[in-house]
Design an enzyme around this catalytic site. Structure first.
Site, short mmCIF file in Angstrom:
data_model
loop_
_atom_site.label_atom_id
_atom_site.label_comp_id
_atom_site.label_asym_id
_atom_site.label_seq_id
_atom_site.Cartn_x
_atom_site.Cartn_y
_atom_site.Cartn_z
CG ASP A 296 11.77 22.76 27.06
OD1 ASP A 296 11.40 22.73 28.08
OD2 ASP A 296 10.88 22.60 25.99
N GLY B 89 2.75 23.57 27.21
CA GLY B 89 1.37 23.14 26.43
C GLY B 89 0.87 24.48 26.14
ZN LIG Z 1 7.16 21.11 28.05
#
Ligand SMILES: [Zn+2]
Length: 287
Positions: free
Chosen positions: A81, A210
Protein backbone atom coordinates in the site's frame (compact mmCIF):
# COMPACT_ATOMS: atom_id res chain seq x y z
CA UNK A 1 -5.44 -18.98 -0.82
CA UNK A 2 -3.95 -16.25 -2.96
CA UNK A 3 -5.78 -14.45 -5.75
CA UNK A 4 -4.64 -11.54 -7.90
CA UNK A 5 -5.92 -7.97 -7.70
CA UNK A 6 -7.60 -8.14 -11.16
CA UNK A 7 -9.41 -11.33 -10.16
CA UNK A 8 -10.52 -9.87 -6.81
CA UNK A 9 -11.81 -6.69 -8.42
CA UNK A 10 -13.62 -8.66 -11.12
CA UNK A 11 -15.39 -10.55 -8.32
CA UNK A 12 -16.39 -7.25 -6.69
CA UNK A 13 -17.58 -5.90 -10.04
CA UNK A 14 -19.72 -8.97 -10.75
CA UNK A 15 -21.34 -8.79 -7.34
CA UNK A 16 -21.50 -4.97 -7.31
CA UNK A 17 -19.76 -4.90 -3.94
CA UNK A 18 -16.50 -3.47 -2.59
CA UNK A 19 -13.67 -5.40 -0.99
CA UNK A 20 -12.12 -4.42 2.32
CA UNK A 21 -8.42 -3.63 1.94
CA UNK A 22 -6.99 -3.61 5.43
CA UNK A 23 -3.54 -2.59 6.63
CA UNK A 24 -2.17 -5.09 9.13
CA UNK A 25 1.09 -3.68 10.55
CA UNK A 26 0.65 -5.62 13.81
CA UNK A 27 0.20 -9.36 14.13
CA UNK A 28 -3.10 -9.13 16.03
CA UNK A 29 -4.66 -7.25 13.11
CA UNK A 30 -3.39 -9.83 10.61
CA UNK A 31 -4.91 -12.72 12.58
CA UNK A 32 -8.16 -10.79 13.04
CA UNK A 33 -8.61 -9.96 9.34
CA UNK A 34 -7.91 -13.55 8.30
CA UNK A 35 -10.55 -14.72 10.75
CA UNK A 36 -13.09 -12.27 9.30
CA UNK A 37 -12.39 -13.38 5.72
CA UNK A 38 -12.84 -17.03 6.68
CA UNK A 39 -16.05 -16.39 8.62
CA UNK A 40 -17.63 -14.25 5.90
CA UNK A 41 -16.21 -16.22 2.93
CA UNK A 42 -15.32 -12.93 1.30
CA UNK A 43 -12.06 -12.04 -0.49
CA UNK A 44 -10.02 -9.54 1.51
CA UNK A 45 -7.04 -7.47 0.43
CA UNK A 46 -4.31 -7.66 3.07
CA UNK A 47 -2.07 -4.62 2.90
CA UNK A 48 1.23 -3.34 4.16
CA UNK A 49 1.94 0.36 3.74
CA UNK A 50 5.40 1.84 3.33
CA UNK A 51 4.46 4.47 5.92
CA UNK A 52 4.23 1.63 8.49
CA UNK A 53 7.85 0.55 8.05
CA UNK A 54 8.65 2.01 11.48
CA UNK A 55 6.07 -0.34 13.05
CA UNK A 56 6.87 -3.44 11.01
CA UNK A 57 9.20 -3.95 8.06
CA UNK A 58 7.80 -5.45 4.90
CA UNK A 59 10.51 -8.13 5.05
CA UNK A 60 9.25 -9.21 8.48
CA UNK A 61 5.50 -9.17 7.93
CA UNK A 62 5.41 -10.09 4.19
CA UNK A 63 6.45 -13.74 4.48
CA UNK A 64 4.11 -14.20 7.46
CA UNK A 65 1.20 -12.70 5.53
CA UNK A 66 2.02 -14.97 2.59
CA UNK A 67 2.10 -18.19 4.65
CA UNK A 68 -1.11 -17.39 6.53
CA UNK A 69 -2.93 -16.30 3.36
CA UNK A 70 -1.87 -19.40 1.41
CA UNK A 71 -2.98 -21.85 4.03
CA UNK A 72 -6.33 -20.13 4.66
CA UNK A 73 -9.56 -21.28 3.03
CA UNK A 74 -10.42 -17.63 2.24
CA UNK A 75 -9.09 -15.79 -0.83
CA UNK A 76 -6.59 -12.98 -0.24
CA UNK A 77 -4.68 -10.43 -2.29
CA UNK A 78 -1.35 -9.40 -0.74
CA UNK A 79 -1.02 -5.74 -1.58
CA UNK A 80 1.78 -3.22 -1.00
CA UNK A 81 0.00 0.00 0.00
CA UNK A 82 1.19 3.53 -0.88
CA UNK A 83 4.62 2.59 -2.22
CA UNK A 84 6.55 5.76 -3.02
CA UNK A 85 9.02 4.05 -5.37
CA UNK A 86 9.41 1.09 -7.71
CA UNK A 87 12.11 -0.17 -5.33
CA UNK A 88 9.63 -0.54 -2.48
CA UNK A 89 7.19 -2.40 -4.74
CA UNK A 90 10.03 -4.72 -5.79
CA UNK A 91 10.86 -5.37 -2.12
CA UNK A 92 7.23 -6.38 -1.61
CA UNK A 93 7.18 -8.71 -4.61
CA UNK A 94 10.43 -10.24 -3.37
CA UNK A 95 8.84 -11.31 -0.06
CA UNK A 96 5.53 -12.62 -1.39
CA UNK A 97 3.19 -9.73 -2.23
CA UNK A 98 1.27 -10.17 -5.50
CA UNK A 99 -0.17 -6.66 -5.92
CA UNK A 100 0.78 -3.05 -5.18
CA UNK A 101 -0.30 0.53 -5.12
CA UNK A 102 2.19 3.08 -6.40
CA UNK A 103 1.46 6.54 -5.06
CA UNK A 104 2.74 9.24 -7.36
CA UNK A 105 -0.15 11.53 -6.50
CA UNK A 106 2.06 14.23 -5.00
CA UNK A 107 4.19 14.37 -8.18
CA UNK A 108 3.48 16.50 -11.23
CA UNK A 109 1.16 14.64 -13.66
CA UNK A 110 3.86 13.55 -16.15
CA UNK A 111 6.12 12.25 -13.37
CA UNK A 112 3.21 10.34 -11.83
CA UNK A 113 2.50 8.76 -15.26
CA UNK A 114 6.18 7.82 -15.67
CA UNK A 115 6.57 6.31 -12.19
CA UNK A 116 3.25 4.44 -12.36
CA UNK A 117 4.03 3.08 -15.84
CA UNK A 118 7.38 1.82 -14.59
CA UNK A 119 5.68 -0.07 -11.75
CA UNK A 120 2.95 -1.45 -14.04
CA UNK A 121 5.72 -2.88 -16.27
CA UNK A 122 7.39 -4.44 -13.23
CA UNK A 123 4.10 -6.05 -12.18
CA UNK A 124 3.17 -7.20 -15.67
CA UNK A 125 6.25 -9.45 -15.86
CA UNK A 126 4.71 -11.33 -12.95
CA UNK A 127 1.08 -11.13 -14.04
CA UNK A 128 0.18 -8.78 -11.14
CA UNK A 129 -2.17 -5.78 -11.12
CA UNK A 130 -1.28 -2.26 -9.96
CA UNK A 131 -3.32 0.47 -8.32
CA UNK A 132 -2.35 4.04 -9.14
CA UNK A 133 -3.43 7.31 -7.56
CA UNK A 134 -4.40 10.62 -9.04
CA UNK A 135 -5.64 13.56 -7.01
CA UNK A 136 -4.58 14.46 -3.52
CA UNK A 137 -5.98 13.07 -0.28
CA UNK A 138 -4.71 14.77 2.84
CA UNK A 139 -3.33 12.90 5.83
CA UNK A 140 -1.74 9.47 5.90
CA UNK A 141 -2.23 6.02 7.41
CA UNK A 142 -0.65 6.97 10.72
CA UNK A 143 -3.91 8.58 11.69
CA UNK A 144 -2.63 12.05 12.15
CA UNK A 145 -1.56 15.11 10.32
CA UNK A 146 -4.77 15.31 8.30
CA UNK A 147 -7.02 18.17 9.28
CA UNK A 148 -9.93 15.83 8.68
CA UNK A 149 -11.26 17.96 5.85
CA UNK A 150 -10.99 17.29 2.12
CA UNK A 151 -10.05 20.16 -0.21
CA UNK A 152 -12.36 20.11 -3.23
CA UNK A 153 -9.75 21.86 -5.39
CA UNK A 154 -7.61 18.71 -5.04
CA UNK A 155 -10.32 16.31 -6.24
CA UNK A 156 -9.45 14.07 -9.17
CA UNK A 157 -10.33 15.47 -12.59
CA UNK A 158 -12.15 12.85 -14.75
CA UNK A 159 -10.48 13.94 -18.00
CA UNK A 160 -7.04 13.71 -16.46
CA UNK A 161 -7.99 10.38 -14.87
CA UNK A 162 -8.96 8.97 -18.26
CA UNK A 163 -5.55 9.95 -19.68
CA UNK A 164 -3.74 8.63 -16.60
CA UNK A 165 -5.37 5.19 -16.77
CA UNK A 166 -4.96 4.91 -20.56
CA UNK A 167 -1.26 5.82 -20.44
CA UNK A 168 -0.26 3.78 -17.38
CA UNK A 169 -2.42 0.65 -17.72
CA UNK A 170 -3.31 0.51 -14.03
CA UNK A 171 -5.83 -2.10 -12.85
CA UNK A 172 -7.53 0.24 -10.40
CA UNK A 173 -7.46 3.92 -9.55
CA UNK A 174 -7.37 5.60 -6.15
CA UNK A 175 -9.06 8.92 -6.57
CA UNK A 176 -9.96 11.92 -4.48
CA UNK A 177 -13.69 12.61 -4.14
CA UNK A 178 -14.13 13.75 -0.56
CA UNK A 179 -12.50 11.23 1.79
CA UNK A 180 -9.36 11.94 3.78
CA UNK A 181 -6.87 9.68 5.53
CA UNK A 182 -6.93 9.34 9.29
CA UNK A 183 -9.59 10.36 11.76
CA UNK A 184 -12.38 12.61 10.56
CA UNK A 185 -12.70 15.84 12.49
CA UNK A 186 -15.93 16.67 10.73
CA UNK A 187 -18.39 14.87 8.50
CA UNK A 188 -16.96 14.08 5.05
CA UNK A 189 -18.71 15.55 2.03
CA UNK A 190 -18.59 12.85 -0.59
CA UNK A 191 -19.02 13.78 -4.24
CA UNK A 192 -20.96 10.77 -5.57
CA UNK A 193 -21.44 12.31 -9.00
CA UNK A 194 -17.67 12.60 -9.34
CA UNK A 195 -17.27 8.89 -8.49
CA UNK A 196 -19.63 8.02 -11.36
CA UNK A 197 -17.82 10.37 -13.73
CA UNK A 198 -14.42 8.91 -12.80
CA UNK A 199 -15.70 5.36 -13.24
CA UNK A 200 -17.17 6.18 -16.65
CA UNK A 201 -14.10 8.11 -17.80
CA UNK A 202 -11.51 5.52 -16.76
CA UNK A 203 -13.31 2.18 -17.16
CA UNK A 204 -11.47 0.77 -14.13
CA UNK A 205 -12.63 0.03 -10.57
CA UNK A 206 -12.16 2.91 -8.15
CA UNK A 207 -10.45 2.71 -4.79
CA UNK A 208 -11.53 4.68 -1.76
CA UNK A 209 -8.76 5.70 0.59
CA UNK A 210 -9.63 7.21 3.94
CA UNK A 211 -12.46 4.68 4.15
CA UNK A 212 -12.50 4.68 7.95
CA UNK A 213 -15.36 6.38 9.70
CA UNK A 214 -18.00 6.62 6.97
CA UNK A 215 -21.57 5.59 7.70
CA UNK A 216 -23.04 2.42 6.17
CA UNK A 217 -25.27 4.43 3.76
CA UNK A 218 -22.21 6.45 2.66
CA UNK A 219 -20.26 3.29 1.90
CA UNK A 220 -23.22 1.80 0.05
CA UNK A 221 -23.67 4.92 -2.06
CA UNK A 222 -19.95 4.98 -2.95
CA UNK A 223 -20.19 1.33 -4.01
CA UNK A 224 -23.28 2.07 -6.07
CA UNK A 225 -21.30 4.75 -7.94
CA UNK A 226 -18.27 2.58 -8.69
CA UNK A 227 -16.01 2.06 -5.66
CA UNK A 228 -14.75 -1.56 -5.53
CA UNK A 229 -11.93 -1.41 -2.97
CA UNK A 230 -12.06 0.36 0.37
CA UNK A 231 -8.79 1.00 2.17
CA UNK A 232 -9.22 0.70 5.89
CA UNK A 233 -6.94 1.01 8.88
CA UNK A 234 -7.39 3.90 11.29
CA UNK A 235 -10.60 2.84 13.02
CA UNK A 236 -9.48 -0.78 13.35
CA UNK A 237 -6.22 0.37 14.93
CA UNK A 238 -8.18 2.66 17.24
CA UNK A 239 -10.55 -0.16 18.22
CA UNK A 240 -7.48 -2.23 19.13
CA UNK A 241 -6.13 0.56 21.33
CA UNK A 242 -9.45 1.13 23.09
CA UNK A 243 -9.76 -2.59 23.84
CA UNK A 244 -6.18 -2.76 25.09
CA UNK A 245 -6.83 0.21 27.40
CA UNK A 246 -9.92 -1.47 28.85
CA UNK A 247 -7.96 -4.68 29.36
CA UNK A 248 -5.18 -2.78 31.15
CA UNK A 249 -7.70 -1.21 33.49
CA UNK A 250 -8.68 -4.69 34.66
CA UNK A 251 -6.62 -5.48 37.81
CA UNK A 252 -6.75 -9.20 36.96
CA UNK A 253 -4.76 -8.59 33.77
CA UNK A 254 -1.14 -9.23 34.58
CA UNK A 255 0.35 -10.48 31.32
CA UNK A 256 0.84 -8.63 28.02
CA UNK A 257 -0.70 -11.32 25.75
CA UNK A 258 -4.10 -10.75 27.36
CA UNK A 259 -3.96 -7.19 26.11
CA UNK A 260 -2.86 -8.34 22.66
CA UNK A 261 -5.74 -10.81 22.55
CA UNK A 262 -8.25 -8.12 23.52
CA UNK A 263 -6.87 -5.97 20.69
CA UNK A 264 -7.22 -8.85 18.24
CA UNK A 265 -10.84 -9.45 19.23
CA UNK A 266 -11.65 -5.75 18.84
CA UNK A 267 -10.17 -5.66 15.33
CA UNK A 268 -12.13 -8.79 14.41
CA UNK A 269 -15.41 -7.15 15.44
CA UNK A 270 -14.57 -3.84 13.76
CA UNK A 271 -13.44 -5.33 10.44
CA UNK A 272 -16.31 -7.84 10.38
CA UNK A 273 -18.81 -5.01 10.54
CA UNK A 274 -17.02 -3.21 7.69
CA UNK A 275 -17.00 -6.36 5.52
CA UNK A 276 -20.71 -6.87 6.17
CA UNK A 277 -21.47 -3.36 4.92
CA UNK A 278 -19.21 -3.64 1.86
CA UNK A 279 -20.44 -7.02 0.72
CA UNK A 280 -24.12 -6.16 0.81
CA UNK A 281 -25.39 -5.49 -2.70
CA UNK A 282 -25.19 -1.79 -3.61
CA UNK A 283 -28.42 -0.01 -2.87
CA UNK A 284 -29.63 1.86 -5.97
CA UNK A 285 -31.87 4.16 -3.94
CA UNK A 286 -29.20 5.17 -1.44
CA UNK A 287 -28.19 8.36 -3.26
ZN1 LIG B 1 -4.32 5.67 1.34
Amino acid sequence: MLIGLPEALAFAERRQVALAAVNVPFFEALLAVIKVAEATRTPVILQHAEVHEHLMSIEDIGPVMRVLAERSSAPFVLHVDHASSAEYVARGFEVGFNSAMIDGSSLPFEENVALTSQVVALARERGFGIEGELGVMTGNENGNPSQGVADASLYTDPKQAREFVARTGVTALAASFGTVHGLYRRKPELNYELISQLRAATGVPLVMHGGSGLSAPEYRACIHHGVRKVNYYTYAAKAALDAARDELANPDTVLFPDMALAAQQAVTIDVASLVEVLRAPADPVAV
